[in-house]
Design an enzyme around this catalytic site. Structure first.
Site, mmCIF file in Angstrom:
data_model
loop_
_atom_site.group_PDB
_atom_site.id
_atom_site.type_symbol
_atom_site.label_atom_id
_atom_site.label_comp_id
_atom_site.label_asym_id
_atom_site.label_seq_id
_atom_site.Cartn_x
_atom_site.Cartn_y
_atom_site.Cartn_z
ATOM 1 N N TYR A 169 0.888 -1.161 0.000
ATOM 2 C CA TYR A 169 0.000 0.000 0.000
ATOM 3 C C TYR A 169 0.921 1.204 0.000
ATOM 4 O O TYR A 169 1.766 1.332 0.896
ATOM 5 C CB TYR A 169 -0.837 0.049 1.281
ATOM 6 C CG TYR A 169 -2.107 -0.763 1.263
ATOM 7 C CD1 TYR A 169 -3.016 -0.663 0.213
ATOM 8 C CD2 TYR A 169 -2.417 -1.597 2.328
ATOM 9 C CE1 TYR A 169 -4.187 -1.396 0.225
ATOM 10 C CE2 TYR A 169 -3.593 -2.326 2.347
ATOM 11 C CZ TYR A 169 -4.478 -2.216 1.291
ATOM 12 O OH TYR A 169 -5.634 -2.937 1.303
ATOM 13 N N HIS B 65 -11.262 -6.684 -4.239
ATOM 14 C CA HIS B 65 -10.795 -6.686 -2.846
ATOM 15 C C HIS B 65 -11.707 -7.560 -1.974
ATOM 16 O O HIS B 65 -11.945 -7.260 -0.794
ATOM 17 C CB HIS B 65 -10.773 -5.251 -2.317
ATOM 18 C CG HIS B 65 -9.661 -4.965 -1.336
ATOM 19 N ND1 HIS B 65 -8.548 -4.261 -1.654
ATOM 20 C CD2 HIS B 65 -9.518 -5.281 -0.027
ATOM 21 C CE1 HIS B 65 -7.759 -4.140 -0.589
ATOM 22 N NE2 HIS B 65 -8.332 -4.762 0.422
ATOM 23 N N GLY C 24 -14.040 -14.071 -4.133
ATOM 24 C CA GLY C 24 -15.151 -15.019 -4.154
ATOM 25 C C GLY C 24 -14.777 -16.455 -4.440
ATOM 26 O O GLY C 24 -15.652 -17.314 -4.537
ATOM 27 N N ARG D 80 -14.698 -5.909 -0.171
ATOM 28 C CA ARG D 80 -14.466 -5.190 1.083
ATOM 29 C C ARG D 80 -14.347 -3.684 0.883
ATOM 30 O O ARG D 80 -14.207 -2.948 1.848
ATOM 31 C CB ARG D 80 -13.179 -5.693 1.733
ATOM 32 C CG ARG D 80 -13.265 -7.108 2.214
ATOM 33 C CD ARG D 80 -11.910 -7.639 2.607
ATOM 34 N NE ARG D 80 -11.302 -6.914 3.719
ATOM 35 C CZ ARG D 80 -11.634 -7.071 4.990
ATOM 36 N NH1 ARG D 80 -12.604 -7.909 5.318
ATOM 37 N NH2 ARG D 80 -11.024 -6.392 5.939
ATOM 38 N N ASP E 81 -8.973 -12.595 -8.126
ATOM 39 C CA ASP E 81 -9.490 -13.029 -6.826
ATOM 40 C C ASP E 81 -10.847 -12.422 -6.587
ATOM 41 O O ASP E 81 -11.373 -11.705 -7.434
ATOM 42 C CB ASP E 81 -8.503 -12.726 -5.688
ATOM 43 C CG ASP E 81 -8.440 -11.260 -5.282
ATOM 44 O OD1 ASP E 81 -9.359 -10.487 -5.597
ATOM 45 O OD2 ASP E 81 -7.445 -10.897 -4.626
ATOM 46 N N ARG F 103 -17.379 0.319 6.216
ATOM 47 C CA ARG F 103 -17.727 -0.966 6.849
ATOM 48 C C ARG F 103 -18.472 -0.687 8.149
ATOM 49 O O ARG F 103 -17.866 -0.606 9.221
ATOM 50 C CB ARG F 103 -16.465 -1.797 7.091
ATOM 51 C CG ARG F 103 -15.741 -2.124 5.796
ATOM 52 C CD ARG F 103 -14.545 -3.019 6.016
ATOM 53 N NE ARG F 103 -13.752 -3.077 4.791
ATOM 54 C CZ ARG F 103 -12.426 -3.144 4.762
ATOM 55 N NH1 ARG F 103 -11.738 -3.192 5.893
ATOM 56 N NH2 ARG F 103 -11.773 -3.182 3.616
HETATM 57 C C1 LIG Z 1 -9.509 -9.627 6.277
HETATM 58 C C2 LIG Z 1 -8.939 -9.199 4.976
HETATM 59 C C3 LIG Z 1 -7.871 -8.322 4.927
HETATM 60 C C4 LIG Z 1 -7.335 -7.938 3.703
HETATM 61 N N1 LIG Z 1 -6.229 -7.132 3.670
HETATM 62 C C5 LIG Z 1 -5.692 -6.789 2.482
HETATM 63 C C6 LIG Z 1 -4.503 -6.022 2.420
HETATM 64 O O1 LIG Z 1 -3.915 -5.670 3.439
HETATM 65 N N2 LIG Z 1 -4.024 -5.688 1.191
HETATM 66 C C7 LIG Z 1 -4.647 -6.089 0.032
HETATM 67 O O2 LIG Z 1 -4.182 -5.764 -1.054
HETATM 68 N N3 LIG Z 1 -5.762 -6.838 0.076
HETATM 69 C C8 LIG Z 1 -6.289 -7.194 1.255
HETATM 70 N N4 LIG Z 1 -7.397 -7.979 1.287
HETATM 71 C C9 LIG Z 1 -8.020 -8.434 0.031
HETATM 72 C C10 LIG Z 1 -7.435 -9.775 -0.409
HETATM 73 O O3 LIG Z 1 -6.096 -9.630 -0.793
HETATM 74 C C11 LIG Z 1 -8.220 -10.382 -1.579
HETATM 75 O O4 LIG Z 1 -8.291 -9.431 -2.608
HETATM 76 C C12 LIG Z 1 -9.616 -10.816 -1.193
HETATM 77 O O5 LIG Z 1 -9.654 -11.339 0.108
HETATM 78 C C13 LIG Z 1 -10.124 -11.873 -2.165
HETATM 79 O O6 LIG Z 1 -11.446 -12.170 -1.930
HETATM 80 P P1 LIG Z 1 -11.964 -13.465 -1.120
HETATM 81 O O7 LIG Z 1 -11.602 -13.219 0.318
HETATM 82 O O8 LIG Z 1 -13.426 -13.450 -1.360
HETATM 83 O O9 LIG Z 1 -11.266 -14.662 -1.680
HETATM 84 C C14 LIG Z 1 -7.918 -8.402 2.512
HETATM 85 C C15 LIG Z 1 -8.982 -9.309 2.573
HETATM 86 C C16 LIG Z 1 -9.476 -9.729 3.776
HETATM 87 C C17 LIG Z 1 -10.598 -10.733 3.808
#
Ligand SMILES: Cc1cc2nc3c(=O)[nH]c(=O)nc-3n(C[C@H](O)[C@H](O)[C@H](O)COP(=O)(O)O)c2cc1C
Length: 387
Positions: free
Chosen positions: A132, A281, A314, A284, A312, A167
């Site tokens: 980041y 993401h 799902g 999220r 990614d 959120r």
């Molecule tokens: C709890 C949590 C924290 C995450 N933190 C980051 C992060 O710090 N940096 C980032 O690029 N993506 C972050 N992500 C996104 C993940 O890298 C990824 O894109 C996402 O979880 C994929 O979706 P899925 O959980 O449905 O498989 C986070 C996801 C979750 C669930």
């Protein structure tokens, strides 16, 4: 029967994690934003895709292997960067790195990890680092030098968090960053003694409360306290020029994560990206965004011949991996499933999650008449499902 052997799929693992974790932490990982329409859409979009399995194809001796950035991969998956791994299991990032290494796939360490990057590098395996970009570019560039010195193979630059996501449930649970202690959170934690003793107490006894370990010393208490200023806040002004500068500074493969448009994919590749992660993401960030799997075909058509396309958001079944590959991805990033794994049983749990996805993916290959991952193509898709 052990906890893991009762988990026959990723959803079972999610339920087991839910029982183990304080509600605030479970929801922080599990949920989406605002109305959570995208969280549903990420799954619905995969489920809408139907395959037309051919018969009487020799599918004995199937291979799941592929290559990514010139190196072999046991299966077309990598573990996504996820910041709270260290809150789900003591030194959860190490557990994820080791599980990935033994599964023969890369692990992506997030900028905000609670285990310092040099320690993860010692664990070995194929390691990627997610960046980041901070407000203070100089601090980010210094971090990049550490990442390079530590030997990380690939830099994953996340570009989809241009504002703080909404959120609401986190605020309700008192789990907005930095975490604020509250009576509600204290009761939540007290009701989950295994987590309290197995995770939090171990940090406190060893080195105090968990911290954002990769941050410069003065900013390392960001998890539970506000940092002294906004220098290590995620930049809200990041531009294509920043990306080009990162490209000049980073000598190894660079992936841009969080692209949902073909024109942005082209710009990223023109800026020197070697790979793209088509990602929302994990639902999220922006609840009105498109499902990644729906955005994938146009992006694969636009830059698939010039860059490595990953996806990614799902992925919960091996068949989802096959659908992503059929639509043009080279591999997928596994997100929450790996976190559910460590929440239940650390490294063994993450390994179990990867094993489940591997076994399902292997069966999908068989049903799809494919002996290897290269054979997955758009011809498998049912008419009307995708062009
Ligand atoms: C709890 C949590 C924290 C995450 N933190 C980051 C992060 O710090 N940096 C980032 O690029 N993506 C972050 N992500 C996104 C993940 O890298 C990824 O894109 C996402 O979880 C994929 O979706 P899925 O959980 O449905 O498989 C986070 C996801 C979750 C669930």
């Amino acid at each position: 029967m052990s906890r893991l052997s009762r988990c026959f799929n990723i959803d079972d693992l999610r339920h087991a994690a839910q029982r183990r974790l304080p509600r605030g932490i479970f929801e922080y990982v599990d949920r989406g934003t605002e109305g959570e329409t995208l969280l549903c859409e990420n799954r619905a979009a995969f489920d809408r895709i139907r395959l037309r399995p051919p018969v009487l194809e020799d599918v004995s001796g199937r291979s799941l292997e592929t290559t990514l950035f010139g190196k072999p991969l046991a299966m077309p998956m990598a573990i996504a960067p996820m910041s709270p791994a260290g809150l789900l299991w003591h030194e959860g990032e190490l557990a994820l790195a080791r599980a990935a290494a033994s599964a023969g796939i890369p692990y992506t360490l997030p900028t905000e990890s609670m285990t310092v990057l040099e320690r993860i590098a010692e664990a070995g395996g194929r390691l990627w680092f997610q960046l980041y970009l901070w407000n203070d570019r100089k601090l980010s560039h210094a971090l990049l030098e550490r990442v390079e010195r530590a030997g990380f193979e690939v830099l994953v630059v996340t570009v989809d968090t241009s504002v703080m996501p909404n959120r609401e449930f986190n605020s309700r649970n008192g789990f907005a960053m930095p975490i604020r202690p509250s009576v509600r959170a204290a009761i939540d934690v007290a009701l989950h003694p295994r987590w309290l003793l197995g995770v939090l107490a171990r940090y406190v006894l060893a080195s105090g409360l968990p911290k954002a370990a990769n941050h410069p010393e003065a900013y390392r208490n960001a998890i539970f306290r506000k940092p002294p200023d906004d220098a290590t806040g995620i930049s809200r002004s990041m531009s294509w020029d920043d990306l080009r500068l990162l490209r000049r500074k980073w000598p190894r493969p660079l992936i841009v994560k969080g692209i949902l448009r073909a024109d942005d994919a082209r710009k990223a590749v023109d800026a020197g990206a070697d790979g793209i992660v088509v990602s929302n993401h994990g639902a999220r960030n922006f609840d009105s965004a498109v499902a990644s799997i729906d955005a994938l075909p146009a992006i694969a058509d636009a830059v698939g011949d010039r860059a490595t396309i990953l996806l990614d958001s799902g992925i919960r079944r091996g068949s989802d991996v096959a659908k992503a590959l059929a639509l043009g991805a080279k591999a997928v990033l596994v997100g929450r499933p790996a976190l559910w794994g460590i929440a239940v049983a650390g490294e063994a749990g993450a390994h179990h999650a990867l094993d489940l996805l591997r076994a399902e993916f292997d069966k999908t290959l068989g049903f799809a008449g494919c002996r290897d991952v290269q054979a997955l193509g758009r011809d498998l898709l049912a008419e009307g499902t995708r062009s």
